[in-house]
Design an enzyme around this catalytic site. Sequence first.
Site, PDB file in Angstrom:
ATOM      1  N   GLU A 134      16.862 -32.184  -8.838  1.00 19.19           N
ATOM      2  CA  GLU A 134      16.350 -30.940  -8.242  1.00 19.19           C
ATOM      3  C   GLU A 134      16.757 -30.907  -6.772  1.00 19.19           C
ATOM      4  O   GLU A 134      16.550 -31.872  -6.041  1.00 19.19           O
ATOM      5  CB  GLU A 134      14.818 -30.901  -8.392  1.00 19.19           C
ATOM      6  CG  GLU A 134      14.106 -29.869  -7.547  1.00 19.19           C
ATOM      7  CD  GLU A 134      14.487 -28.420  -7.883  1.00 19.19           C
ATOM      8  OE1 GLU A 134      14.414 -28.048  -9.066  1.00 19.19           O
ATOM      9  OE2 GLU A 134      14.867 -27.692  -6.944  1.00 19.19           O
TER      10      GLU A 134
ATOM     11  N   ASP B  76      21.616 -32.111  -4.588  1.00 20.76           N
ATOM     12  CA  ASP B  76      22.320 -30.905  -5.023  1.00 20.76           C
ATOM     13  C   ASP B  76      23.006 -31.222  -6.362  1.00 20.76           C
ATOM     14  O   ASP B  76      23.862 -32.123  -6.434  1.00 20.76           O
ATOM     15  CB  ASP B  76      23.351 -30.559  -3.935  1.00 20.76           C
ATOM     16  CG  ASP B  76      24.161 -29.330  -4.293  1.00 20.76           C
ATOM     17  OD1 ASP B  76      24.105 -28.882  -5.449  1.00 20.76           O
ATOM     18  OD2 ASP B  76      24.861 -28.824  -3.395  1.00 20.76           O
TER      19      ASP B  76
ATOM     20  N   HIS C 138      10.891 -23.226 -21.883  1.00 25.92           N
ATOM     21  CA  HIS C 138      11.015 -24.687 -21.858  1.00 25.92           C
ATOM     22  C   HIS C 138      11.188 -25.280 -23.250  1.00 25.92           C
ATOM     23  O   HIS C 138      11.947 -26.228 -23.432  1.00 25.92           O
ATOM     24  CB  HIS C 138       9.824 -25.299 -21.100  1.00 25.92           C
ATOM     25  CG  HIS C 138       9.859 -24.980 -19.637  1.00 25.92           C
ATOM     26  ND1 HIS C 138       8.818 -24.386 -18.968  1.00 25.92           N
ATOM     27  CD2 HIS C 138      10.855 -25.119 -18.721  1.00 25.92           C
ATOM     28  CE1 HIS C 138       9.157 -24.202 -17.694  1.00 25.92           C
ATOM     29  NE2 HIS C 138      10.384 -24.624 -17.524  1.00 25.92           N
TER      30      HIS C 138
ATOM     31  N   ASP D  45      18.318 -18.087 -10.664  1.00 24.30           N
ATOM     32  CA  ASP D  45      19.358 -17.080 -10.844  1.00 24.30           C
ATOM     33  C   ASP D  45      20.529 -17.376  -9.897  1.00 24.30           C
ATOM     34  O   ASP D  45      20.357 -18.088  -8.912  1.00 24.30           O
ATOM     35  CB  ASP D  45      18.771 -15.687 -10.586  1.00 24.30           C
ATOM     36  CG  ASP D  45      17.609 -15.416 -11.529  1.00 24.30           C
ATOM     37  OD1 ASP D  45      17.849 -15.311 -12.730  1.00 24.30           O
ATOM     38  OD2 ASP D  45      16.458 -15.357 -11.053  1.00 24.30           O
TER      39      ASP D  45
ATOM     40  N   CYS E  72      -1.996  -3.442   3.289  1.00 24.83           N
ATOM     41  CA  CYS E  72      -2.988  -4.484   2.991  1.00 24.83           C
ATOM     42  C   CYS E  72      -2.319  -5.830   3.206  1.00 24.83           C
ATOM     43  O   CYS E  72      -1.117  -5.958   3.029  1.00 24.83           O
ATOM     44  CB  CYS E  72      -3.400  -4.435   1.526  1.00 24.83           C
ATOM     45  SG  CYS E  72      -4.258  -2.957   1.105  1.00 24.83           S
TER      46      CYS E  72
ATOM     47  N   SER F 120       0.826  -1.228   0.000  1.00 27.22           N
ATOM     48  CA  SER F 120       0.000   0.000   0.000  1.00 27.22           C
ATOM     49  C   SER F 120       0.855   1.270   0.000  1.00 27.22           C
ATOM     50  O   SER F 120       1.476   1.558  -0.998  1.00 27.22           O
ATOM     51  CB  SER F 120      -1.042   0.051   1.100  1.00 27.22           C
ATOM     52  OG  SER F 120      -2.196  -0.623   0.659  1.00 27.22           O
TER      53      SER F 120
ATOM     54  N   GLN G 253      14.904 -22.086   0.133  1.00 27.01           N
ATOM     55  CA  GLN G 253      14.430 -20.813  -0.421  1.00 27.01           C
ATOM     56  C   GLN G 253      12.952 -20.593  -0.066  1.00 27.01           C
ATOM     57  O   GLN G 253      12.266 -21.511   0.384  1.00 27.01           O
ATOM     58  CB  GLN G 253      14.569 -20.833  -1.947  1.00 27.01           C
ATOM     59  CG  GLN G 253      13.839 -21.987  -2.615  1.00 27.01           C
ATOM     60  CD  GLN G 253      14.515 -22.471  -3.891  1.00 27.01           C
ATOM     61  OE1 GLN G 253      15.190 -21.711  -4.554  1.00 27.01           O
ATOM     62  NE2 GLN G 253      14.302 -23.734  -4.242  1.00 27.01           N
TER      63      GLN G 253
HETATM   64  N1  SPD Z   1      15.100 -14.888 -13.608  1.00 27.13           N
HETATM   65  C1  SPD Z   1      14.551 -16.158 -13.816  1.00 27.13           C
HETATM   66  C2  SPD Z   1      15.474 -17.150 -14.418  1.00 27.13           C
HETATM   67  C3  SPD Z   1      14.909 -18.490 -14.290  1.00 27.13           C
HETATM   68  C4  SPD Z   1      15.499 -19.502 -15.159  1.00 27.13           C
HETATM   69  N2  SPD Z   1      15.026 -20.809 -14.837  1.00 27.13           N
HETATM   70  C5  SPD Z   1      13.650 -20.979 -14.948  1.00 27.13           C
HETATM   71  C6  SPD Z   1      13.184 -22.316 -14.481  1.00 27.13           C
HETATM   72  C7  SPD Z   1      12.001 -22.767 -15.233  1.00 27.13           C
HETATM   73  N3  SPD Z   1      11.939 -24.163 -15.347  1.00 27.13           N
END
Ligand code: SPD
Length: 425
Positions: free
Chosen positions: A244, A275, A200, A297, A83, A63, A169
């Site tokens: 992942e 990892d 993708h 990122d 808000c 806000s 995260q």
């Molecule tokens: N700034 C976002 C960069 C993300 C790159 N990876 C995206 C993952 C989607 N599977």
Amino acid sequence: MSVLGRNIVGEFFGCPSELLNDVSLIESKMLGAARAAHATVISATFHHFSPFGVSGVVVIQESHLAIHTWPEYGYAALDVFTCGDTIDPWEIYKFLHAELQVGSGSAIELGRGQRQLLSWQPLEGTARRGQSAPPSPLRNIWFTELCGEVALSLRHAGEPLLRVQSPHQKIEIFDTLAYGRALVLDGMVMTTEQDEYVYHEMVTHPAMLTHAHPQRVLVIGGGDGGVARELLRHEALQEVTVVEIDEAVIAACRRHLPTLSRGLAHPKVNLIVADGVKYVQGCAGSSFDLVIVDSTDPVGPAKGLFSPDFYAHVRRILRPDGVAVSQAESPRHSAQLFSDIYQCHAALFGADHVFPYLISVPTYPSGLWSLLYTTAGAGHPLTPLDTERARRFTDEQHLRYYSDEVHRASFALPGYVKSLLRQGV
Ligand code: SPD
């Protein structure tokens, strides 16, 4: 919350006059207050009035906060409106009370927009596609990804569909009006339902359609399932290993982004929660035809995925004619990062083995994004492309971004990108 917003109306007495008459100081204290409360700043406007007085407002994702000062009386009037329940407006009041050297202060909190007094009515332009009414009446709520000096804001339905803090995260999923559901990690948009196909398709098909015989593919990251889904369009593929780091991302996407995550359940997909940096260290040499680094990122858990050590292992585990494809950030928005990622690849694979290409992703900073097609051997992203086959594939699979023409065009780089590759920033 039983109200739409919380409004703190406050007064500060006995403040030093010179402080209240200094517009840039007041601006910095107000911005400091917003940050101290973990608010997301959208914009700020401050004015000095002759001979005395400052007025200013900081618009925050939650806000606003506004101030009016009367230096000749040592007095300031404060108005803080929030808000949602993500920030506490009293943090802002307390911060300013301390920073403006207030002699005495007072404030009251008003609940604004009591829900039992409200009735929602559809206004033109508020109805969401496929829905007759927004889920939260009268709400005008935005998620903002702050990216240095620019920001991307997406209006969404109100409360996030998901907000969890995993050991790695913060994971959020918003139901946005323009782009459908958006996966946001640590405040950064990773993918959205309405534009995910760009990234993708393009991180997958250029390599899959130019490698002679891709059978074993390793995906590092990719817990949303988007890359796996695209890979599975290629029937000759034998095995996809997806590594992942964050199982909470997989769970979030399984629940809220099924159009992406459906690929993860396929029998050809070997899904591993680990990892990626450590995983590649343990892989045998020459074991993959294609390695796709679908990272976030280079902050937080993905930092290691941008290191020379990681890419030395990627090179080692690729077969002699193998290809690596990595996301390489935005040459427009993050020129230094883009150049660093390119140089890291060029040093390890040889500059004539690294081919950057560009894609247009509206929900990434600047909209212009880059990928690197990197070859372990004599591969090339363009010369082996069988146009007829690529066209057939595009049509049969109903692809929305990739085509043989886009494939070729994406490797044509603007002058400023070429010079980033040649001489850095
Ligand atoms: N700034 C976002 C960069 C993300 C790159 N990876 C995206 C993952 C989607 N599977």
